[in-house]
Design a protein around this motif. Structure first.
Motif, short mmCIF file in Angstrom:
data_model
loop_
_atom_site.label_atom_id
_atom_site.label_comp_id
_atom_site.label_asym_id
_atom_site.label_seq_id
_atom_site.Cartn_x
_atom_site.Cartn_y
_atom_site.Cartn_z
N ASP A 60 -17.76 52.89 47.54
CA ASP A 60 -19.20 53.03 47.65
C ASP A 60 -19.54 54.47 47.24
N LEU A 61 -20.02 54.64 46.02
CA LEU A 61 -20.26 55.97 45.45
C LEU A 61 -21.70 56.41 45.70
N PHE A 62 -21.83 57.62 46.24
CA PHE A 62 -23.15 58.23 46.45
C PHE A 62 -23.17 59.55 45.71
N VAL A 63 -24.17 59.76 44.85
CA VAL A 63 -24.24 61.02 44.09
C VAL A 63 -25.47 61.81 44.50
N CYS A 64 -25.37 63.12 44.35
CA CYS A 64 -26.45 64.00 44.81
C CYS A 64 -26.45 65.28 43.96
N GLU A 65 -27.65 65.72 43.60
CA GLU A 65 -27.81 67.00 42.89
C GLU A 65 -28.06 68.10 43.92
N VAL A 66 -27.23 69.13 43.90
CA VAL A 66 -27.29 70.20 44.88
C VAL A 66 -28.06 71.40 44.31
N PRO A 67 -29.01 71.95 45.08
CA PRO A 67 -29.71 73.16 44.61
C PRO A 67 -28.75 74.35 44.51
N VAL A 68 -29.01 75.24 43.58
CA VAL A 68 -28.21 76.46 43.46
C VAL A 68 -28.82 77.50 44.41
N GLU A 69 -28.73 77.19 45.70
CA GLU A 69 -29.33 78.01 46.76
C GLU A 69 -28.41 78.00 47.98
N TYR A 70 -28.02 79.18 48.44
CA TYR A 70 -27.12 79.28 49.59
C TYR A 70 -27.68 78.57 50.83
N GLN A 71 -28.95 78.81 51.13
CA GLN A 71 -29.52 78.26 52.36
C GLN A 71 -29.67 76.74 52.29
N ALA A 72 -29.95 76.23 51.11
CA ALA A 72 -30.04 74.77 50.94
C ALA A 72 -28.68 74.13 51.17
N VAL A 73 -27.63 74.76 50.66
CA VAL A 73 -26.27 74.25 50.85
C VAL A 73 -25.90 74.23 52.33
N GLN A 74 -26.28 75.29 53.05
CA GLN A 74 -25.98 75.38 54.48
C GLN A 74 -26.58 74.22 55.26
N THR A 75 -27.73 73.76 54.83
CA THR A 75 -28.42 72.65 55.50
C THR A 75 -27.94 71.30 55.00
N LEU A 76 -27.83 71.18 53.68
CA LEU A 76 -27.54 69.89 53.04
C LEU A 76 -26.15 69.35 53.34
N LEU A 77 -25.13 70.20 53.24
CA LEU A 77 -23.76 69.70 53.35
C LEU A 77 -23.41 69.13 54.72
N PRO A 78 -23.67 69.86 55.81
CA PRO A 78 -23.35 69.27 57.12
C PRO A 78 -24.08 67.95 57.37
N SER A 79 -25.35 67.86 56.95
CA SER A 79 -26.10 66.62 57.16
C SER A 79 -25.53 65.49 56.30
N MET A 80 -25.06 65.82 55.11
CA MET A 80 -24.46 64.83 54.22
C MET A 80 -23.18 64.25 54.83
N TRP A 81 -22.35 65.12 55.37
CA TRP A 81 -21.11 64.67 56.02
C TRP A 81 -21.42 63.82 57.24
N THR A 82 -22.38 64.25 58.04
CA THR A 82 -22.72 63.53 59.28
C THR A 82 -23.33 62.16 58.98
N GLU A 83 -24.26 62.14 58.02
CA GLU A 83 -24.97 60.90 57.71
C GLU A 83 -24.08 59.85 57.07
N HIS A 84 -23.26 60.26 56.12
CA HIS A 84 -22.49 59.29 55.33
C HIS A 84 -21.07 59.05 55.83
N GLN A 85 -20.52 59.99 56.61
CA GLN A 85 -19.13 59.85 57.09
C GLN A 85 -18.19 59.47 55.93
N PRO A 86 -18.18 60.28 54.87
CA PRO A 86 -17.41 59.89 53.67
C PRO A 86 -15.90 60.04 53.86
#
Length: 210
Positions: free
Chosen positions: A40-66
């Protein structure tokens, strides 16, 4: 299907001289061709922003449990598809797309200096190269101390090492989007195969840091 393996693959938005970011183009091509029926492939475009990464990645791991998260970035210096073995915590001084850089110059306060993927990139490289995909694949231990390295370290930290980072050259130098998409497909399929074999998480200390 409940037994499908969830895999997240990310690319980055344009930045600097990269008006078209080959990483996101390659990921979109991978999304088109897929990773097989049991993934089950999920793709995402990540902003080139430190603060966005800090927020996006933990929520991505928690939500999808990849099962695995693979980040793809572009490197103007790369002549081959490059598998990054580890992410680094410190040295982030370069400004992002919002003209911001972390005051601490690090990803995770008091985090280890370096975290290695549970995947053995040398082994992945060797196996993929033997399939003669037509795309040169190599291994690196320095993802560059910018958003690529920052994203990789953050994902390794949150995901207990079940992450990977792949640098691709700019489009046409020398590979097409189709070439890069097929290379990602072969590499990630091999990574999943290695994960199913079971590898213990490892801390990277190639620079002597703990």
């Amino acid at each position: 299907m409940a037994n499908k393996k969830k895999v997240i693959v990310t690319g980055f938005e344009p930045f600097g001289e990269h008006a078209v970011n080959a990483s996101w183009v390659a990921v979109q091509e991978l999304d088109r061709i897929g990773l097989g029926e049991d993934v089950d492939l999920f793709v995402c475009e990540v902003p080139v922003e430190y603060q966005a990464v800090q927020t996006l990645l933990p929520s991505m791991w928690t939500e999808h449990q990849p099962r695995l998260v693979v980040h793809v970035g572009v490197s103007g210096l790369a002549k081959a598809v490059t598998l990054e073995q580890c992410g680094h915590n410190k040295g982030y001084r370069r400004l992002d797309n919002c003209c911001f850089s972390p005051e601490s110059e690090c990803c995770i306060e008091d985090g280890p200096e370096c975290i290695s993927s549970v995947l053995d990139m040398d082994s992945v490289c060797k196996r993929v190269s033997e399939t003669a995909s037509g795309t040169k694949v190599t291994v690196s231990k320095d993802a560059g101390r910018y958003l690529c390295d920052y994203t990789y370290y953050t994902s390794l930290f949150v995901g207990n090492g079940r992450a990977a980072f792949i640098h691709v050259p700019p489009l046409g130098k020398p590979y097409s989007s189709e070439d890069l998409g097929r290379a990602l497909q072969a590499i990630i399929t091999e990574m999943l195969s290695q994960l199913e074999g079971g590898h213990a998480p490892a801390r990277c200390n190639h620079q002597g840091h703990q």
